[in-house]
Design a protein around this motif. Structure first.
Motif, short mmCIF file in Angstrom:
data_model
loop_
_atom_site.label_atom_id
_atom_site.label_comp_id
_atom_site.label_asym_id
_atom_site.label_seq_id
_atom_site.Cartn_x
_atom_site.Cartn_y
_atom_site.Cartn_z
N GLY A 84 0.75 -1.06 0.09
CA GLY A 84 0.01 -0.19 -0.20
C GLY A 84 0.65 1.09 0.21
N SER A 85 1.20 1.86 1.00
CA SER A 85 2.51 2.52 1.29
C SER A 85 3.00 2.84 -0.94
N ASN A 86 4.28 1.96 -0.73
CA ASN A 86 5.06 1.73 -1.83
C ASN A 86 3.66 2.26 -3.68
N VAL A 87 2.81 1.54 -3.13
CA VAL A 87 1.93 2.14 -4.37
C VAL A 87 0.93 3.20 -4.43
N PHE A 88 0.83 3.52 -2.89
CA PHE A 88 0.12 5.28 -3.04
C PHE A 88 1.58 5.97 -3.36
N GLY A 89 2.42 6.19 -2.52
CA GLY A 89 4.18 6.42 -3.05
C GLY A 89 4.36 6.77 -4.14
N PHE A 90 4.66 5.79 -4.87
CA PHE A 90 4.83 5.98 -6.18
C PHE A 90 3.43 6.42 -6.86
N ILE A 91 2.10 6.58 -6.85
CA ILE A 91 0.88 7.45 -7.91
C ILE A 91 1.31 8.69 -7.44
N LEU A 92 1.56 9.18 -6.31
CA LEU A 92 1.33 10.40 -5.75
C LEU A 92 2.90 11.55 -6.39
#
Length: 294
Positions: A84-92
């Motif tokens: 979750g943190s990597n996916v959302f971090g990349f999207i942001l």
């Protein structure tokens, strides 16, 4: 990048030498000079009695149900937190890398949770879950939201820890992904667009492969952080209900400094260290194989 590294390898090693020495003094010396030798002792801090017991502490671990329950909790929460943190971090990072107004301010806002104390972050979210959410549900007429017991069941308590952990980690990973995106040559992206590669296809086929060194770093940080989690579960749930949200680090802390069994607690620490080392080495091996040069 590879040729540049080989050319300046000695210089780069010299740059990391001070940090490596400090790390060795603060981490490796206590580990090999204290924790590992202590793990072979039966040592009660209250009585001060020590006795060499060999591998008895490690054998005892196989029948320690609470330890393996906490280990399973770490794995379960870790998978969701890391992904979750990597996916959302990349999207942001991806959207904030575009030419938008005040993107520096927006990045700073997302990064703030990472520099705030995890205990303070936990208290803020406890207030949100126990006061703000029921109030919002009451205003909107959503009884299901107003009546949720966020900390009353093991499953809901686990959800709250996952949500807060992801929320706090996103900012740091976003900054690393942003730095990685900015290293991708513009001419590579322009050539891809001229060839008709755009949108999600461009992200998956061009940008992500070129970002693999950054992904390697972020996964390494995420995995080690997930296994060492302590502050958020301790502040939000205290390991409850019924010990269902107790991570390994909290189990070790209680064993060593609540029950005063320092030798047994040290054995648990060694197992945690070996697990984290093994998982991160496998992750580094797998992700580095996917790195490409440009």
């Amino acid at each position: 990048m590879s040729s540049l590294y080989k050319k300046n390898k000695k210089f780069y090693l010299l740059l990391i030498l001070p940090a490596l020495l400090l790390y060795s003094f603060a981490m490796l010396a206590p580990l090999f000079g204290g924790t590992i030798p202590y793990s072979f002792l039966k040592w009660n801090l209250m009585s001060g009695k020590k006795a060499f017991v060999g591998f008895d502490n490690y054998v005892k671990l196989f029948s320690d149900a609470k330890f393996w329950t906490s280990f399973g909790f770490n794995l379960f929460v870790g998978v969701f937190t890391i992904i979750g943190s990597n996916v959302f971090g990349f999207i942001l990072a991806y959207f904030l890398d575009e030419n938008i107004k005040a993107k520096g301010v927006v990045r700073a806002m997302f990064f703030i949770p990472n520099i705030v104390s995890a205990v303070l972050v936990s208290f803020i979210w406890v207030f949100i879950f126990t006061n703000a959410m029921p109030a919002l549900g009451g205003v909107l007429g959503w009884d299901w939201l107003a009546n949720i017991s966020w900390f009353g069941t093991p499953s809901m308590a686990t959800v709250t820890i996952i949500v807060v952990s992801i929320w706090q980690n996103i900012g740091f990973l976003m900054i690393i992904y942003t730095a990685g995106l900015q290293t991708i040559p513009k001419d590579v992206m322009e050539s891809a667009e001229l060839d008709g590669c755009s949108g999600l296809k461009k992200v998956l086929k061009i940008e992500l492969p070129l970002l693999m060194p950054t992904v390697t770093i972020n996964l390494f940080v995420s995995i080690s952080g997930a296994f060492k989690s302590f502050d958020i579960p301790n502040a939000m749930t205290g390991g409850g209900p019924y010990g269902s949200t107790m991570p390994v680090a909290m189990n070790i802390y209680q064993e060593a400094f609540t029950k005063y069994n320092l030798g047994y607690g040290s054995a648990k620490s060694v197992i945690l260290f070996l697990t984290v080392a093994a998982v991160t080495l496998i992750q580094l091996y797998c992700t580095r194989k996917k790195e490409v040069e440009y």
